[in-house]
Design a protein around this motif. Structure first.
Motif: not given
Length: 403
Positions: A57-61, A67-73, A75-85
């Motif tokens: 999951r991705q959770w929003f600190k 409105t939602e506090s978390e979503t599945g991966l 629909v996560s652009f961030c799961a791709l972003a963390i693999r970038q330099l």
């Protein structure tokens, strides 16, 4: 764009770094909320988040525009972003060829533009992103990219501060536990002096008395008696000194023990006294080798067997070393001696009420060694039970716990 490879070991280490920060599922905090507000205002977008990417999951600190506090991966652009330099930018999700096989992202109803800066900690692991998003395509200006990078560094600083704070708290707990352990060791050391003063001095005093009263021509005949008392004193002193060294070195130290050899060495110390009382010592050994602190095991056996001999006349002493049903090392010493009263049994492990009993031949003792055994067992999480009836005998049972 440079994409980092993803493997199991790297992901496990990344998740470990995330969990060490101890931020997942925590309450909202102004210092994080203010950053997403600033990012949204600088870049002129309605959506901005500080996202932590968990295993599934991705959770929003912190979040703005969601409105939602978390979503599945999925629909996560961030799961791709963390693999970038560097900053990961998607100007239009509908036309970005990198998302061709990722339909949930390509067809995301609220996001067509996305820009996320990996939150890469000092150890190199990216635990999430500071990102902005919009429902319409657009570009990210150099000014906006620079601002996001600066803000992301600030987020990383906050996360590193949390990790440091957690490590400090764990260190404080360890220090408190260490202080408690040191206090217990100091108490044991004080009690140790009592053992030296009573249990060791007793046999040595017997030797001195024999030497004082016996004529020279009788010393030859008394040699065995003198030697027996000296051996008992030396053995007990060796055990005490071994224990003291163990405590100074930081506590019990386990090693591989050949059970037969260790038990035989302990039994041999009391064998002559037992024979003089027409008492037999039988060892029932179900374990060939075990992993334990040899000093503690030797001290427990020595104390139990010498006590059994002291209170048994023309009887039997059985020594059992085995595993109980839970797999713990268990030591049982059962004798057919005089047994003990309820009053004596109640004060066996009370330092304030300690006191020795006379043996079958008026042997003196302080009872301190048995108290020290109890303290040993408390230190390693072991247990001791006593079953005794006057005129029938006594059974001492010990589980050694974590040794």
């Amino acid at each position: 764009m440079t994409t980092l490879p993803l493997d199991h070991n790297t992901e496990s280490a990344r998740l470990a770094a995330l969990y060490e920060a101890d931020l997942l599922d925590t309450e909202s905090e102004p210092e994080f909320d203010e950053i997403v507000e600033i990012a949204s205002e600088i870049c002129g977008v309605t959506i901005s988040t500080i996202t932590l990417v968990d295993a599934e999951r991705q959770w929003f600190k912190a979040r703005k525009g969601l409105t939602e506090s978390e979503t599945g991966l999925d629909v996560s652009f961030c799961a791709l972003a963390i693999r970038q330099l560097e900053t990961f930018v998607v100007e239009d999700s509908r036309t970005d060829i990198r998302l061709q096989s990722l339909e949930p992202l390509r067809e995301h109803p609220d996001v067509r533009f996305y820009a996320g800066v990996p939150l890469r900690l000092e150890d190199g692991h990216a635990v999430g992103t500071l990102c902005i998003a919009a429902p319409e395509p657009r570009q990210l200006s150099e000014r906006e990219a620079r601002a996001l990078t600066i803000l992301a560094r600030h987020v990383v600083g906050l996360i590193e501060l949390r990790r440091t704070r957690r490590k400090m708290n764990e260190l404080l707990i360890d220090l408190k536990e260490f202080a408690t352990t040191q206090e217990r060791i100091t108490q044991l050391a004080t009690r140790l002096l009592s053992v030296i003063a009573h249990d060791v001095r007793g046999p040595l005093s017997s030797v001195i008395e024999v030497l004082d009263v016996a004529p020279d021509e009788d010393l030859v005949e008394l040699r065995d008696t003198i030697q027996r008392h000296a051996i008992v004193a030396k053995s007990l002193l060796d055990d005490i000194l071994s224990w003291a060294r163990t405590m100074i070195q930081g506590g019990p130290i386990a090693s591989d023990i050949h059970v037969e050899t260790l038990v035989a060495s302990v039994v041999s110390v009391s064998a002559s006294d037992a024979a003089a009382k027409n008492t037999t010592i039988t060892v029932h050994r179900e374990i060939e080798h075990l992993h334990a602190d040899p000093n503690i095991l030797r001290f427990v056996l020595h104390t139990f067997i010498t006590n059994a001999v002291k209170f048994t006349e023309s009887g039997t002493i059985d020594v059992y070393i085995k595993h109980d049903e839970a797999g713990r090392v268990t030591v049982i010493v059962r004798d057919t001696g005089t047994g003990m009263s309820d009053r004596t049994r109640e004060r066996l492990f009370d330092w304030q009420r300690r006191g020795g009993e006379y043996g079958t031949r008026r042997e003196r003792g302080s009872g301190v060694a048995l108290l020290l055994v109890k303290d040993f067992l408390d230190l390693i999480g072991g247990t001791i039970t006593v079953d005794s009836k006057q005129g029938i005998g006594t059974t001492m049972t010990v589980t050694l716990g974590d040794v």
